[in-house]
Design a protein around this motif. Sequence first.
Motif, PDB file in Angstrom:
ATOM      1  N   ALA A  23       0.788  -1.181   0.078  1.00  0.00           N
ATOM      2  CA  ALA A  23       0.061   0.039  -0.062  1.00  0.00           C
ATOM      3  C   ALA A  23       0.899   1.459  -0.016  1.00  0.00           C
ATOM      4  O   ALA A  23       1.990   1.316   0.634  1.00  0.00           O
ATOM      5  CB  ALA A  23      -0.938  -0.010   1.303  1.00  0.00           C
ATOM      6  N   THR A  33      -6.542  -1.181   3.862  1.00  0.00           N
ATOM      7  CA  THR A  33      -5.120  -1.664   3.986  1.00  0.00           C
ATOM      8  C   THR A  33      -5.207  -2.370   5.303  1.00  0.00           C
ATOM      9  O   THR A  33      -5.916  -2.089   6.265  1.00  0.00           O
ATOM     10  CB  THR A  33      -4.092  -0.482   4.050  1.00  0.00           C
ATOM     11  OG1 THR A  33      -4.349   0.316   5.127  1.00  0.00           O
ATOM     12  CG2 THR A  33      -4.307   0.201   2.545  1.00  0.00           C
ATOM     13  N   LEU A  47      -2.355  -4.178   0.874  1.00  0.00           N
ATOM     14  CA  LEU A  47      -3.737  -4.121   0.354  1.00  0.00           C
ATOM     15  C   LEU A  47      -4.708  -5.094   0.539  1.00  0.00           C
ATOM     16  O   LEU A  47      -4.096  -6.342   0.618  1.00  0.00           O
ATOM     17  CB  LEU A  47      -3.653  -3.622  -1.082  1.00  0.00           C
ATOM     18  CG  LEU A  47      -2.957  -2.115  -1.336  1.00  0.00           C
ATOM     19  CD1 LEU A  47      -2.825  -2.350  -2.875  1.00  0.00           C
ATOM     20  CD2 LEU A  47      -3.621  -1.359  -0.994  1.00  0.00           C
TER      21      LEU A  47
END
Length: 434
Positions: A23, A33, A47
Amino acid sequence: MIIDFSCTNFRSFKDKAEFTMKADALKSKVDNTFEADLVLGNSVSLLKTAVVYGANASGKSNFIKAFLAFTWLIKNSHKFELDKPKINCYEPFELDVNTQKFPVNFKISFIIDHIKYDYEVSFDAKVVVHEKLDFSPKGQISNMFERKLTETQDYDVIQLGKNLTDKRIPKKVFKNQLYLSKFGIDIPHQQLTPVFRYLSNINVWNAYDKFSISELANEISVLISQKENENLKNRLSKLIRISDTKIESIASKELKREDFRLPNVIPDEIANEFFENNKVKTFSYHKLFDGKKEVGIKEFDFNKKASTGTKVLFALGGKILQTLDSGGVIVFDELDNSLHPKLCKFLVRLFNSKISNPRNAQLIFATHEVTLLDKDVFRKDQIWFAQKNNFGSSEMYCANEFEGLRDDTNFELWYRSGKFGGNPKIKEIEFIYE
């Protein structure tokens, strides 16, 4: 959890295609996330979901097939016979004479029990030419094993790393087999078997493939027929009910042999196989009415009466709910097949929610459905595109590479207008009929 995945010289991907679930340092949609804890107090932000778009034949399905080929090879290479060395998932890029016989390469980084692992393998039609597994048990990269090619006809030698415990294991492997595969089938090992189990349990499904959906539906039917999966059955019933199918609930039952009334002329071997493959049947339950008055519940054979979309929802939804419960990674091609866009969006949100995804399961999928490009669902680092260049080779790129793109941008409008690329370039009518 998956961190990165790449493929090289596989199907339409000539050059290395790199994909990541890392992320970016964005402040928007933090629920999309999670922090994956590593040893020594370190962590990496990952993610929960990622989507891949692209025109027909752009390579997005080939990217999903790379996951499938990779996991298939891990699960099945131990079966390869020495005198029949063909590696079936070897599919190199064929539009360049220089790559038609070059090895395919896959590489993946992932986390198990707070330790980061890196596994890489290269192979051609007959032999594995490279295999290496590293890990970082103390924060620094250390090798677990590496394949050393030999000039012998049959086998390669494995060099074991200094931090690998219990080195009393075979150090030779047939040239067409993965060394890692041995530790999920033949040889239990405290460190290597969990790696095999994790990678082989990455679920890859093609929602457009009827056989694949049927296979998955059978798996879900068996699962919800078991008492220990009562919660899964109830959640799947609720998912189907809120999808406006008019189904109140679903259930699976294990039938008896006499329920099938098979003709006596059928050989026992065939009859036994048929019974084993069909002994679990799924039923749906609907409200029964007398005019406008509800008077009871009506049972239907789910496979015979349910619509195609409802059957797809049963299969995909069941697998998604199971993955959310247990954790892990699930990869879909054509997730939107036979499902309403709002329902697809809801399934994605199940992964992004802390309530429904407490174990931080990850979803990766490819789709054509542009209405899923919702700024309220995805961050820009979750959106990927596949596109072919002028040499017929597919390339992967992320939306976060575009300047001027913010998380409050209308992603769908950008995609429809061609700003992201990844759209089909349809020729004019005059060109087709000239």
